[in-house]
Design a protein around this motif. Sequence first.
Motif, PDB file in Angstrom:
ATOM      1  N   VAL A 152     -15.016  -1.173 -37.778  1.00  0.00           N
ATOM      2  CA  VAL A 152     -13.898  -1.326 -36.849  1.00  0.00           C
ATOM      3  C   VAL A 152     -14.441  -1.065 -35.450  1.00  0.00           C
ATOM      4  N   VAL A 153     -14.043  -1.888 -34.508  1.00  0.00           N
ATOM      5  CA  VAL A 153     -14.357  -1.638 -33.103  1.00  0.00           C
ATOM      6  C   VAL A 153     -13.051  -1.504 -32.345  1.00  0.00           C
ATOM      7  N   ALA A 154     -12.956  -0.471 -31.504  1.00  0.00           N
ATOM      8  CA  ALA A 154     -11.774  -0.234 -30.679  1.00  0.00           C
ATOM      9  C   ALA A 154     -12.167  -0.254 -29.213  1.00  0.00           C
ATOM     10  N   ALA A 155     -11.311  -0.871 -28.396  1.00  0.00           N
ATOM     11  CA  ALA A 155     -11.496  -0.906 -26.949  1.00  0.00           C
ATOM     12  C   ALA A 155     -10.710   0.241 -26.341  1.00  0.00           C
ATOM     13  N   ASN A 156     -11.413   1.194 -25.767  1.00  0.00           N
ATOM     14  CA  ASN A 156     -10.776   2.367 -25.161  1.00  0.00           C
ATOM     15  C   ASN A 156     -10.613   2.109 -23.667  1.00  0.00           C
ATOM     16  N   GLU A 157      -9.400   1.779 -23.264  1.00  0.00           N
ATOM     17  CA  GLU A 157      -9.162   1.297 -21.914  1.00  0.00           C
ATOM     18  C   GLU A 157      -9.313   2.384 -20.856  1.00  0.00           C
ATOM     19  N   GLY A 158      -8.987   3.610 -21.208  1.00  0.00           N
ATOM     20  CA  GLY A 158      -9.172   4.723 -20.284  1.00  0.00           C
ATOM     21  C   GLY A 158      -8.453   4.579 -18.967  1.00  0.00           C
ATOM     22  N   GLU A 159      -7.315   3.868 -18.958  1.00  0.00           N
ATOM     23  CA  GLU A 159      -6.682   3.527 -17.679  1.00  0.00           C
ATOM     24  C   GLU A 159      -5.687   4.571 -17.186  1.00  0.00           C
ATOM     25  N   GLY A 160      -5.473   5.629 -17.956  1.00  0.00           N
ATOM     26  CA  GLY A 160      -4.512   6.625 -17.524  1.00  0.00           C
ATOM     27  C   GLY A 160      -5.019   7.428 -16.336  1.00  0.00           C
ATOM     28  N   TYR A 161      -4.185   7.597 -15.338  1.00  0.00           N
ATOM     29  CA  TYR A 161      -4.526   8.378 -14.147  1.00  0.00           C
ATOM     30  C   TYR A 161      -3.634   9.601 -14.074  1.00  0.00           C
ATOM     31  N   ASP A 213       3.530   9.852 -12.090  1.00  0.00           N
ATOM     32  CA  ASP A 213       4.641  10.780 -11.808  1.00  0.00           C
ATOM     33  C   ASP A 213       5.805  10.054 -11.147  1.00  0.00           C
ATOM     34  N   GLY A 214       6.096   8.842 -11.636  1.00  0.00           N
ATOM     35  CA  GLY A 214       7.218   8.066 -11.133  1.00  0.00           C
ATOM     36  C   GLY A 214       6.956   7.324  -9.839  1.00  0.00           C
ATOM     37  N   GLU A 215       5.757   7.451  -9.287  1.00  0.00           N
ATOM     38  CA  GLU A 215       5.431   6.803  -8.022  1.00  0.00           C
ATOM     39  C   GLU A 215       4.470   5.638  -8.264  1.00  0.00           C
ATOM     40  N   GLU A 216       4.811   4.463  -7.725  1.00  0.00           N
ATOM     41  CA  GLU A 216       3.955   3.289  -7.876  1.00  0.00           C
ATOM     42  C   GLU A 216       2.865   3.325  -6.809  1.00  0.00           C
ATOM     43  N   LEU A 217       1.609   3.329  -7.263  1.00  0.00           N
ATOM     44  CA  LEU A 217       0.478   3.440  -6.365  1.00  0.00           C
ATOM     45  C   LEU A 217      -0.441   2.243  -6.498  1.00  0.00           C
ATOM     46  N   LYS A 218      -1.132   1.921  -5.421  1.00  0.00           N
ATOM     47  CA  LYS A 218      -2.173   0.902  -5.407  1.00  0.00           C
ATOM     48  C   LYS A 218      -3.510   1.629  -5.269  1.00  0.00           C
ATOM     49  N   ILE A 219      -4.367   1.507  -6.283  1.00  0.00           N
ATOM     50  CA  ILE A 219      -5.598   2.271  -6.341  1.00  0.00           C
ATOM     51  C   ILE A 219      -6.787   1.342  -6.112  1.00  0.00           C
ATOM     52  N   PRO A 220      -7.638   1.625  -5.133  1.00  0.00           N
ATOM     53  CA  PRO A 220      -8.840   0.795  -4.930  1.00  0.00           C
ATOM     54  C   PRO A 220      -9.683   0.772  -6.196  1.00  0.00           C
ATOM     55  N   PHE A 221     -10.171  -0.404  -6.539  1.00  0.00           N
ATOM     56  CA  PHE A 221     -10.857  -0.601  -7.811  1.00  0.00           C
ATOM     57  C   PHE A 221     -12.362  -0.605  -7.598  1.00  0.00           C
ATOM     58  N   GLY A 222     -13.063   0.288  -8.316  1.00  0.00           N
ATOM     59  CA  GLY A 222     -14.510   0.383  -8.196  1.00  0.00           C
ATOM     60  C   GLY A 222     -15.232  -0.228  -9.381  1.00  0.00           C
TER      61      GLY A 222
END
Length: 455
Positions: A144-153, A209-218
């Motif tokens: 099994v291969v799983a993609a761990n997105e790790g996108e939580g901030y 925390d309920g706030e929509e943010l735009k995060i620069p992507f590296g």
Amino acid sequence: MLRVSALCALCVLAPLADALELKPLSIYQSGFPAGTEIVSVQASSMRVIVSNSSQGLVDILALDPDKGLSRVARHQLLGEGAGEMTAVAFHPGEDWFAVCVRASDGLSNGRVEFRAAGDGKLLGSVKVGVWPDSLAFSPNGEFVVAANEGEGYVRDGEGLRSGEGSISLIDLRQGLAQARHSLIGLPDLAGVDGATQAAHQRLLERVIDGEELKIPFGTGPEHIEPEYVVFSPDGARAYVSLQENNAIAVVDVLQGRLQQVFGLGTVRHAADLADDGRYAPSAELFALREPDGIAVSADGRYLLSADEGDSDPKASKTKAGLPTGGGRTVSVFDAFSGKLLGDTGSQLDDMAAKAGVYPDQRSPNKGSEPEGVVSFDAFGKRLAVAALERADALALIDLDRPAQPQVLQVLGVEEGAGRGVLAPEGLAHVEHGGRHFLVSAQEKSGNVALFELLE
């Protein structure tokens, strides 16, 4: 309530002359207004498993070629606070399945659970990386291969902190009780040709925390976001889409290591970029592909990407000279070298408009938004089917000329197609007795639709 009903005749949209066509057969209604997200088919038993992430449960359906889809079991897997189920996959031959579960917070490891198909009983569990979002079995069921997105901030003082994207390889050759997990890290993608770079000035849209943010992507591991997994037909390689990174990671399964990462480059084609109530592809789209779903052709030679897009700013707001996110295409690559062979250009949106399901309100953003794709051989042809999330439709694609893939047909998945309220997400193909079936899960309607490919 369980019902199987015929699709509305209004949803059957005419194919091109002398072409193969997808025919709607039936709809399974889960009884929930949304959440039916990922589908997986076990060809040997003709059973379909569909996840409902909002309810924490799975439905197991029988696929009868003549009667359609009917539910044979429903298993409540997760209770409140137990995390979120993000994906499901049937073992190719055994009477059990696997699910991805992401932790409730953004930085903790998730898990892959193995459960019995008959009663949903937990058979085993393996801790994986942060925010697992997709998984797949190898064709023989040994890995099994799983993609761990790790996108939580999460907030960290005055700044933000995210988990690192990674890939989990689970070796099942010694059985579930002896499952062995390897975490495969991903390198910084700075300088990788065709991958997203800082110079592209892309942003991530996240709610914290309920706030929509735009995060620069590296380009570092904390900004690498594995999205979808597919195996080569021989099981030797696993391909993982890195959506926002505009790249594909290739895993050598037997060696348990990252083999390569290749970038997917950009598209340029005519597109409609204006929300004005009509389809008028008079502008040029310049975009990073940013695929969600990917597929490998039946002979293993070609990798296909469904170029959905997931970064900001949207097309109408992107600075001149910079690519936007989302190619609005299905692209074809050499599966071994990563070389681009061709893509569908403007055909997906063109054919959606011809079929009356083009979502013009999405023109300034990502158009019809191809979400997932499957590839298979049928009737002597190499084919693909893509799910168009915002057009509420499926697209049938001829791949016999990989450098010039041809969209043969676009049709709505059910009544209401074209309004962006159905959102076909999970997509699966199965062949049975020489007949070919497509199963599509509509995330926003709570339904699963069944189609047959006809000559």
